[in-house]
Write a protein that holds these residues in place. Structure first.
Motif, PDB file in Angstrom:
ATOM      1  N   LEU A 170      34.535  50.636  28.185  1.00 19.49           N
ATOM      2  CA  LEU A 170      35.324  50.896  26.982  1.00 19.49           C
ATOM      3  C   LEU A 170      34.369  51.302  25.866  1.00 19.49           C
ATOM      4  O   LEU A 170      33.511  50.517  25.465  1.00 19.49           O
ATOM      5  N   VAL A 171      34.516  52.519  25.366  1.00 22.17           N
ATOM      6  CA  VAL A 171      33.623  53.034  24.328  1.00 22.17           C
ATOM      7  C   VAL A 171      34.393  53.210  23.025  1.00 22.17           C
ATOM      8  O   VAL A 171      35.458  53.829  23.001  1.00 22.17           O
ATOM      9  N   GLU A 172      33.854  52.645  21.957  1.00 22.87           N
ATOM     10  CA  GLU A 172      34.308  52.941  20.606  1.00 22.87           C
ATOM     11  C   GLU A 172      33.125  53.562  19.868  1.00 22.87           C
ATOM     12  O   GLU A 172      31.969  53.311  20.215  1.00 22.87           O
ATOM     13  N   THR A 173      33.399  54.387  18.873  1.00 20.26           N
ATOM     14  CA  THR A 173      32.318  55.039  18.138  1.00 20.26           C
ATOM     15  C   THR A 173      32.354  54.622  16.670  1.00 20.26           C
ATOM     16  O   THR A 173      33.397  54.232  16.144  1.00 20.26           O
ATOM     17  N   THR A 174      31.194  54.713  16.034  1.00 21.62           N
ATOM     18  CA  THR A 174      31.097  54.475  14.594  1.00 21.62           C
ATOM     19  C   THR A 174      30.281  55.593  13.960  1.00 21.62           C
ATOM     20  O   THR A 174      29.253  56.006  14.507  1.00 21.62           O
ATOM     21  N   THR A 175      30.737  56.071  12.823  1.00 21.25           N
ATOM     22  CA  THR A 175      29.966  57.031  12.036  1.00 21.25           C
ATOM     23  C   THR A 175      29.925  56.553  10.591  1.00 21.25           C
ATOM     24  O   THR A 175      30.975  56.329   9.976  1.00 21.25           O
ATOM     25  N   ALA A 199      35.392  61.988  25.354  1.00 28.40           N
ATOM     26  CA  ALA A 199      35.633  60.558  25.558  1.00 28.40           C
ATOM     27  C   ALA A 199      37.115  60.232  25.656  1.00 28.40           C
ATOM     28  O   ALA A 199      37.486  59.173  26.160  1.00 28.40           O
ATOM     29  N   GLY A 200      37.959  61.130  25.161  1.00 24.21           N
ATOM     30  CA  GLY A 200      39.398  60.930  25.214  1.00 24.21           C
ATOM     31  C   GLY A 200      39.991  60.699  23.842  1.00 24.21           C
ATOM     32  O   GLY A 200      39.377  60.060  22.979  1.00 24.21           O
ATOM     33  N   GLU A 201      41.196  61.197  23.638  1.00 19.15           N
ATOM     34  CA  GLU A 201      41.838  61.070  22.330  1.00 19.15           C
ATOM     35  C   GLU A 201      42.229  59.635  22.010  1.00 19.15           C
ATOM     36  O   GLU A 201      42.561  59.315  20.873  1.00 19.15           O
ATOM     37  N   ASP A 202      42.182  58.742  23.007  1.00 19.86           N
ATOM     38  CA  ASP A 202      42.462  57.323  22.775  1.00 19.86           C
ATOM     39  C   ASP A 202      41.227  56.550  22.322  1.00 19.86           C
ATOM     40  O   ASP A 202      41.323  55.346  22.053  1.00 19.86           O
ATOM     41  N   THR A 203      40.077  57.202  22.268  1.00 20.26           N
ATOM     42  CA  THR A 203      38.845  56.514  21.891  1.00 20.26           C
ATOM     43  C   THR A 203      38.926  56.008  20.454  1.00 20.26           C
ATOM     44  O   THR A 203      39.132  56.795  19.527  1.00 20.26           O
ATOM     45  N   PRO A 204      38.774  54.711  20.229  1.00 27.25           N
ATOM     46  CA  PRO A 204      38.767  54.202  18.853  1.00 27.25           C
ATOM     47  C   PRO A 204      37.526  54.699  18.108  1.00 27.25           C
ATOM     48  O   PRO A 204      36.399  54.572  18.596  1.00 27.25           O
ATOM     49  N   ALA A 205      37.738  55.275  16.937  1.00 26.37           N
ATOM     50  CA  ALA A 205      36.642  55.812  16.132  1.00 26.37           C
ATOM     51  C   ALA A 205      36.635  55.114  14.775  1.00 26.37           C
ATOM     52  O   ALA A 205      37.656  55.069  14.085  1.00 26.37           O
ATOM     53  N   HIS A 206      35.481  54.576  14.408  1.00 34.91           N
ATOM     54  CA  HIS A 206      35.322  53.853  13.148  1.00 34.91           C
ATOM     55  C   HIS A 206      34.533  54.721  12.169  1.00 34.91           C
ATOM     56  O   HIS A 206      33.464  55.239  12.506  1.00 34.91           O
ATOM     57  N   LEU A 207      35.052  54.862  10.973  1.00 36.42           N
ATOM     58  CA  LEU A 207      34.387  55.592   9.899  1.00 36.42           C
ATOM     59  C   LEU A 207      34.016  54.575   8.829  1.00 36.42           C
ATOM     60  O   LEU A 207      34.896  53.946   8.234  1.00 36.42           O
ATOM     61  N   SER A 208      32.719  54.407   8.599  1.00 37.74           N
ATOM     62  CA  SER A 208      32.260  53.319   7.730  1.00 37.74           C
ATOM     63  C   SER A 208      31.670  53.847   6.432  1.00 37.74           C
ATOM     64  O   SER A 208      31.036  54.910   6.402  1.00 37.74           O
ATOM     65  N   ALA A 209      31.873  53.072   5.385  1.00 31.92           N
ATOM     66  CA  ALA A 209      31.306  53.414   4.084  1.00 31.92           C
ATOM     67  C   ALA A 209      29.815  53.095   4.062  1.00 31.92           C
ATOM     68  O   ALA A 209      29.377  52.056   4.547  1.00 31.92           O
TER      69      ALA A 209
END
Length: 303
Positions: A170-175, A199-209
């Protein structure tokens, strides 16, 4: 001569954290995980948000000795879902992480990597069979950013994401969104499109301040910039989250199909609202890629 892993067993940070703090929002939501780290990193990001340990080494940082067997026993004793290798870059702690993850895997505990993904394919392939979930930090979608600001390359990071997804992790990303450096509409759109395609459109992506830290003087990320980035990512991805600031729309998990509220979050406080069997939507039954169990080992039924 013989190479030795100097940091093997040296622990600078150890805590029982909410899994959301990694951040992982689709892996055992609301549960806690024993989190461990050492010192050092294989990148030199000028904006490093935890330079106190990532950009330091003894004698400038203190540590305790913790054999992998003891770490695994602690995770089991604390009724944690497993172990997260985090705080600094775990892949420079490779030998220790590999040994500990093998032991944890055999005990039915989950293994989580919070990583920059900057690793060669061969050691990654050896480690992946023992890893259940990871958050990969994609710092930018531009090679020049990695070269000039982080002291690395983008391509190996993208390869890590693809290999991990292929291995069933299970891969989630952070930028981390840094004003004027990786926040253009064009770059954000390209990154979101790549994540969806590879990775797939279901991949949770986190955008951080981003906040001013270490050796970088760019201004903190405005809320408006995060809202814009969120909108761009949502055009490609089903699950997008906002971190390091309080934004309600970017905190909760909603069904990818019907929009029902599945998981409500306030900071690290998590409430499952309508999560069905196997992490599906309780209203429409759609699969939202929420993992709440792992099937292996003698202690899996205890979690």
């Amino acid at each position: 001569g013989r190479l030795a892993a100097e940091s093997y067993g040296r622990v600078t940070s150890l805590a029982l954290d909410p899994v959301e703090k990694k951040p992982l929002y689709h892996f055992f939501p609301g549960r806690r995980i024993l989190s461990v780290g050492t010192y050092g990193c294989n990148l030199q990001c000028r904006f490093c948000q935890n330079s106190e340990i990532s950009q330091q080494s003894p004698p400038d940082v203190g540590y305790d000795e913790l054999p992998p067997e003891t770490l695994v026993r602690l995770a089991a004793d604390k009724r944690s879902i497993g172990i997260a290798y985090t705080y600094n870059e775990p892949l420079i702690w490779y030998e220790y992480v590999l040994d500990a993850s093998r032991l944890a895997h055999a005990e039915g505990l989950a293994n989580v990597l919070v990583t920059n993904g900057y690793v060669n394919p061969e050691p990654l392939a050896e480690l992946l069979p023992y890893i259940d979930a990871m958050n990969v930090d994609i710092k930018s979608f531009r090679e020049e950013f990695y070269r000039d600001i982080s002291g690395g390359r983008l391509a190996p990071v993208l390869d890590t994401v693809k290999a991990s997804v292929k291995a069933g992790v299970l891969v989630e990303t952070t930028t981390l969104i840094i004003p004027g450096h990786n926040d253009s509409d064009e770059e954000l759109g390209e990154l979101a499109a790549w994540i969806a395609a590879e990775a797939g459109e279901d991949t949770p992506a986190h955008l951080s301040a981003y906040y001013q830290r270490y050796r970088f003087s760019a201004p903190p990320t405005p809320v408006e910039t995060l809202a814009r980035a969120y909108g761009i990512f949502r055009k490609r991805l089903k699950h997008v989250y906002i971190g390091n600031v309080a934004m309600e729309e970017g905190a909760h998990t909603r069904c990818r199909e019907c929009g029902a509220l599945l998981i409500q979050r306030m900071g690290y406080s998590t409430r499952k609202v309508d999560v069905g069997e196997g992490g599906s939507c309780g209203r429409c039954g759609a699969d939202n890629k929420i993992v709440e169990s792992i099937k292996r080992g003698p202690s899996t039924s205890d979690k």
